[in-house]
Scaffold this motif. Structure first.
Motif, PDB file in Angstrom:
ATOM      1  N   VAL A   1       0.835  -1.205   0.000  1.00 23.25           N
ATOM      2  CA  VAL A   1       0.000   0.000   0.000  1.00 23.25           C
ATOM      3  C   VAL A   1       0.868   1.253   0.000  1.00 23.25           C
ATOM      4  CG1 VAL A   1      -1.696   1.298   1.338  1.00 23.25           C
ATOM      5  CG2 VAL A   1      -1.929  -1.169   1.113  1.00 23.25           C
ATOM      6  N   ALA A   2       1.939   1.227   0.823  1.00 22.41           N
ATOM      7  CA  ALA A   2       2.834   2.382   0.883  1.00 22.41           C
ATOM      8  C   ALA A   2       3.511   2.606  -0.464  1.00 22.41           C
ATOM      9  CB  ALA A   2       3.883   2.174   1.975  1.00 22.41           C
ATOM     10  N   ALA A   3       3.886   1.516  -1.154  1.00 22.83           N
ATOM     11  CA  ALA A   3       4.524   1.657  -2.466  1.00 22.83           C
ATOM     12  C   ALA A   3       3.564   2.287  -3.474  1.00 22.83           C
ATOM     13  CB  ALA A   3       5.000   0.292  -2.958  1.00 22.83           C
ATOM     14  N   VAL A   4       2.305   1.829  -3.476  1.00 28.25           N
ATOM     15  CA  VAL A   4       1.311   2.408  -4.392  1.00 28.25           C
ATOM     16  C   VAL A   4       1.118   3.889  -4.099  1.00 28.25           C
ATOM     17  CG1 VAL A   4      -1.115   2.343  -5.064  1.00 28.25           C
ATOM     18  CG2 VAL A   4       0.152   0.214  -4.796  1.00 28.25           C
ATOM     19  N   LEU A   5       0.997   4.212  -2.799  1.00 24.18           N
ATOM     20  CA  LEU A   5       0.811   5.616  -2.431  1.00 24.18           C
ATOM     21  C   LEU A   5       2.041   6.449  -2.782  1.00 24.18           C
ATOM     22  CD1 LEU A   5      -0.989   5.251   1.021  1.00 24.18           C
ATOM     23  CD2 LEU A   5      -1.999   5.861  -1.181  1.00 24.18           C
ATOM     24  N   ALA A   6       3.246   5.873  -2.600  1.00 20.94           N
ATOM     25  CA  ALA A   6       4.465   6.610  -2.937  1.00 20.94           C
ATOM     26  C   ALA A   6       4.533   6.883  -4.430  1.00 20.94           C
ATOM     27  CB  ALA A   6       5.685   5.817  -2.472  1.00 20.94           C
ATOM     28  N   ILE A   7       4.209   5.867  -5.252  1.00 25.34           N
ATOM     29  CA  ILE A   7       4.211   6.062  -6.705  1.00 25.34           C
ATOM     30  C   ILE A   7       3.164   7.089  -7.111  1.00 25.34           C
ATOM     31  CG2 ILE A   7       3.760   4.910  -8.907  1.00 25.34           C
ATOM     32  CD1 ILE A   7       4.940   2.371  -7.673  1.00 25.34           C
ATOM     33  N   LEU A   8       1.981   6.976  -6.517  1.00 28.06           N
ATOM     34  CA  LEU A   8       0.915   7.944  -6.827  1.00 28.06           C
ATOM     35  C   LEU A   8       1.329   9.350  -6.414  1.00 28.06           C
ATOM     36  CD1 LEU A   8      -1.977   8.428  -7.826  1.00 28.06           C
ATOM     37  CD2 LEU A   8      -2.779   7.938  -5.507  1.00 28.06           C
ATOM     38  N   SER A   9       1.980   9.466  -5.257  1.00 30.72           N
ATOM     39  CA  SER A   9       2.448  10.773  -4.798  1.00 30.72           C
ATOM     40  C   SER A   9       3.502  11.340  -5.747  1.00 30.72           C
ATOM     41  CB  SER A   9       3.015  10.645  -3.383  1.00 30.72           C
ATOM     42  OG  SER A   9       3.616  11.847  -2.969  1.00 30.72           O
ATOM     43  N   TRP A  10       4.462  10.464  -6.159  1.00 28.05           N
ATOM     44  CA  TRP A  10       5.491  10.934  -7.089  1.00 28.05           C
ATOM     45  C   TRP A  10       4.876  11.393  -8.401  1.00 28.05           C
ATOM     46  CZ3 TRP A  10       6.462   8.572 -11.837  1.00 28.05           C
ATOM     47  CH2 TRP A  10       7.546   9.112 -12.539  1.00 28.05           C
ATOM     48  N   TRP A  11       3.943  10.604  -8.927  1.00 30.08           N
ATOM     49  CA  TRP A  11       3.304  10.968 -10.201  1.00 30.08           C
ATOM     50  C   TRP A  11       2.533  12.266 -10.073  1.00 30.08           C
ATOM     51  CZ3 TRP A  11      -1.885  11.487 -11.569  1.00 30.08           C
ATOM     52  CH2 TRP A  11      -2.138  11.624 -12.948  1.00 30.08           C
ATOM     53  N   THR A  12       1.821  12.432  -8.959  1.00 29.13           N
ATOM     54  CA  THR A  12       1.032  13.650  -8.763  1.00 29.13           C
ATOM     55  C   THR A  12       1.931  14.884  -8.659  1.00 29.13           C
ATOM     56  OG1 THR A  12      -0.664  12.358  -7.610  1.00 29.13           O
ATOM     57  CG2 THR A  12      -0.694  14.744  -7.293  1.00 29.13           C
ATOM     58  N   VAL A  13       2.966  14.767  -7.832  1.00 28.65           N
ATOM     59  CA  VAL A  13       3.862  15.909  -7.661  1.00 28.65           C
ATOM     60  C   VAL A  13       4.569  16.240  -8.964  1.00 28.65           C
ATOM     61  CG1 VAL A  13       5.947  16.697  -6.479  1.00 28.65           C
ATOM     62  CG2 VAL A  13       4.177  15.504  -5.199  1.00 28.65           C
ATOM     63  N   THR A  14       5.033  15.202  -9.688  1.00 28.07           N
ATOM     64  CA  THR A  14       5.726  15.443 -10.958  1.00 28.07           C
ATOM     65  C   THR A  14       4.807  16.098 -11.976  1.00 28.07           C
ATOM     66  OG1 THR A  14       7.172  13.538 -10.580  1.00 28.07           O
ATOM     67  CG2 THR A  14       6.973  14.316 -12.842  1.00 28.07           C
ATOM     68  N   THR A  15       3.574  15.602 -12.050  1.00 32.46           N
ATOM     69  CA  THR A  15       2.621  16.178 -13.010  1.00 32.46           C
ATOM     70  C   THR A  15       2.318  17.626 -12.678  1.00 32.46           C
ATOM     71  OG1 THR A  15       1.629  13.996 -13.346  1.00 32.46           O
ATOM     72  CG2 THR A  15       0.325  15.909 -14.009  1.00 32.46           C
TER      73      THR A  15
ATOM     74  N   ALA B   1      10.721  12.051  -6.276  1.00 33.66           N
ATOM     75  CA  ALA B   1      11.052  10.632  -6.162  1.00 33.66           C
ATOM     76  C   ALA B   1      11.804  10.349  -4.870  1.00 33.66           C
ATOM     77  CB  ALA B   1      11.889  10.198  -7.370  1.00 33.66           C
ATOM     78  N   GLY B   2      12.767  11.215  -4.526  1.00 35.98           N
ATOM     79  CA  GLY B   2      13.495  11.034  -3.266  1.00 35.98           C
ATOM     80  C   GLY B   2      12.579  11.096  -2.062  1.00 35.98           C
ATOM     81  N   LEU B   3      11.679  12.084  -2.075  1.00 35.20           N
ATOM     82  CA  LEU B   3      10.722  12.190  -0.965  1.00 35.20           C
ATOM     83  C   LEU B   3       9.804  10.980  -0.911  1.00 35.20           C
ATOM     84  CD1 LEU B   3       9.763  15.977  -1.205  1.00 35.20           C
ATOM     85  CD2 LEU B   3      11.158  14.879   0.545  1.00 35.20           C
ATOM     86  N   SER B   4       9.393  10.473  -2.075  1.00 36.29           N
ATOM     87  CA  SER B   4       8.508   9.306  -2.103  1.00 36.29           C
ATOM     88  C   SER B   4       9.206   8.073  -1.550  1.00 36.29           C
ATOM     89  CB  SER B   4       8.030   9.042  -3.534  1.00 36.29           C
ATOM     90  OG  SER B   4       7.268  10.131  -4.013  1.00 36.29           O
ATOM     91  N   VAL B   5      10.497   7.909  -1.915  1.00 35.33           N
ATOM     92  CA  VAL B   5      11.252   6.765  -1.393  1.00 35.33           C
ATOM     93  C   VAL B   5      11.404   6.883   0.118  1.00 35.33           C
ATOM     94  CG1 VAL B   5      13.515   5.649  -1.374  1.00 35.33           C
ATOM     95  CG2 VAL B   5      12.472   6.308  -3.539  1.00 35.33           C
ATOM     96  N   ALA B   6      11.721   8.102   0.595  1.00 38.72           N
ATOM     97  CA  ALA B   6      11.861   8.300   2.042  1.00 38.72           C
ATOM     98  C   ALA B   6      10.542   8.017   2.757  1.00 38.72           C
ATOM     99  CB  ALA B   6      12.330   9.724   2.325  1.00 38.72           C
TER     100      ALA B   6
END
Length: 468
Positions: A27-41, A176-181
């Motif tokens: 779940v955390a990985a999905v949320l991290a990817i979604l967060s990275w995609w949202t912030v990048t977009t 991406a760094g923030l999402s990994v952290a």
């Protein structure tokens, strides 16, 4: 060989805690990817919007600098128009100012929109290829009076996108760094949360594992709602198991009680017959019958004692028992049997020696131990019963005889059911005496110790009980 269901699972899926941690990590990985995609977009859109706003402002500034003198449209390019574009990067800038398709200044090959927005203040924004680069272009239209004729003028400003893409890439890497952290932090917190969530289950398991094999009382614990069905099912299972054990013990006790009466009758009749027959063969046969009856009667008595221990151990009485008085009482009860072999039971027990427990069970334990000593001791010997204080917490009641003793290899097994030593030939026994004593002591929080005396003669059995 068939493999159990648990062993067939992957090692990382056999534990509920590991399952929860892995699921939470997913779940955390999905949320991290979604967060990275949202912030990048959003970052890219924000950078593009910033570039568009600067391009619009630059084109508008140029359009406002247009003027007409004597029917001629003139323009002095304001420096501020291009200074604004330098603020967002080191990209190349292109521009074109045209009136009715004629370039007044700028790059002739910079294409203009086919249908530009004609209303004042509106801008046409588009992305296109220009000189092998992708550029973002803004076109603003302004009408200038040249003499008496209104002339539409198009101002187009374009800029390459290298700076915007660099800003977007940098923001994407930061996201991406923030999402990994955040993912690592979420996994750590998930593991802690899974462990905390499973604490009631671990506590529940420990409560069950701490119980003895004969403790079938219902579990009285406050558990989460998810564990209530398991608690109810376990209590029902223990209740059914307890009922089954009680029925078995009741059957054994009833069978032992019913067997002893006819056995006693058979023994009496055999003894009477022994005194009336004259042939030695018949006498030997009757003696074998009497010996078999004695063995059966003793086994029935000890089965009854064992059933009594099983019954009373579940609801152990907490009486004050003086071990000195208990030893005296049991010794007096076995004195007639000992006298038949000229065996002297010597007491060295000074009271009071108080313990808390079930007097009937403690008496049964000592009687079985002392009866074994009488049975296995040769005639005209002594049995010593000694009571002493081990320390502040325990009393020790020791029975020492001079009989056949224990063989060292058989010591660990002598307290098991129906286990007898290797040197008990021609002696009637069932192998339950020491078992009964051990179970009684275990129920009272004590222990039994079997030792070989230092001189190697006889046996030494110690009953160790906690002091009251």
């Amino acid at each position: 060989m068939a493999m159990s269901t648990t062993n067939s699972l992957p090692f990382w899926w056999r534990s509920i805690g590991q399952r929860l941690t892995i699921l939470l990590a997913g779940v955390a990985a999905v949320l991290a990817i979604l967060s990275w995609w949202t912030v990048t977009t959003f970052a890219r859109e924000a950078a593009e919007q910033t570039q568009d706003n600067v391009l619009v402002a630059s084109a508008t500034t140029i359009a406002e600098a247009l003027r007409s003198e004597q029917g001629t449209i003139l323009l002095e390019l304001p420096y501020s128009a291009f200074a604004m574009l330098d603020a967002i990067g080191q990209d190349r800038v292109f521009y074109r100012v045209s009136a009715e398709g004629v370039t007044l200044t700028g790059y002739d090959d910079l294409a203009e929109p086919v249908n530009p927005v004609g209303r004042p203040g509106a801008a046409t924004v588009r992305t296109m290829n220009y000189r092998d680069d992708t550029v973002r272009a803004v076109t603003v239209q302004r009408t200038v009076l040249a003499g008496q004729q209104p002339v539409p003028v198009l101002v187009t400003v374009a800029q390459t996108r290298t700076g915007v893409e660099a800003i977007g890439s940098e923001l994407s890497q930061t996201a991406a760094g923030l999402s990994v952290a955040l993912f690592v932090l979420a996994v750590g917190l998930g593991a802690v949360a899974a462990g905390n969530a499973l604490k009631p289950l671990n506590s529940f398991a420990q409560a069950v594992s701490r119980r003895g094999p004969a403790d079938l009382r219902p579990l009285r614990r406050q558990v989460p709602a998810e564990l209530s069905p398991l608690l109810i099912a376990l209590n029902r299972l223990m209740e059914r198991l307890g009922q089954s054990i009680r029925r078995s013990e009741e059957f054994i006790a009833e069978a032992a009680h019913r067997v002893r009466t006819p056995l006693a009758t058979v023994r009496v009749q055999a003894e009477l017959a022994l005194h009336t027959v004259e042939k030695e063969e018949e006498k030997q046969m009757l003696r074998r019958i009497i010996r078999a009856v004695d063995e059966s009667s003793r086994s029935a008595s000890q089965l009854l004692d064992h059933a009594t221990v099983s019954f009373r151990a579940d609801a152990l009485a907490q009486d004050h028992v003086d071990l000195a008085e208990l030893a005296a009482r049991v010794s007096d009860g076995l004195a007639p049997t000992a006298d038949m072999k000229d065996i002297a039971i010597i007491l060295n027990c000074r009271g009071p020696a108080d313990v808390r427990g079930d007097a009937i069970l403690l008496e049964s334990a000592l009687r079985n131990v002392l009866d074994n000593s009488v049975k296995y001791s040769p005639a005209e010997t002594d049995i010593n019963v000694t009571l002493d204080r081990m320390d502040d917490k325990f009393w020790r009641l020791t029975v020492r005889d001079h009989g056949r003793g224990f063989s060292a290899p058989s010591l660990p097994d002598l307290t098991a059911r129906f286990q007898r030593g290797t040197n008990v030939d021609q002696v009637v026994g069932s192998g339950l005496g020491l078992t009964i004593a051990k179970e009684v002591l275990d129920a009272h929080g004590g222990r039994i110790e079997l030792t070989i005396p230092e001189d190697g003669a006889g046996a030494c059995v110690s009953l160790i009980l906690p002091a009251a």
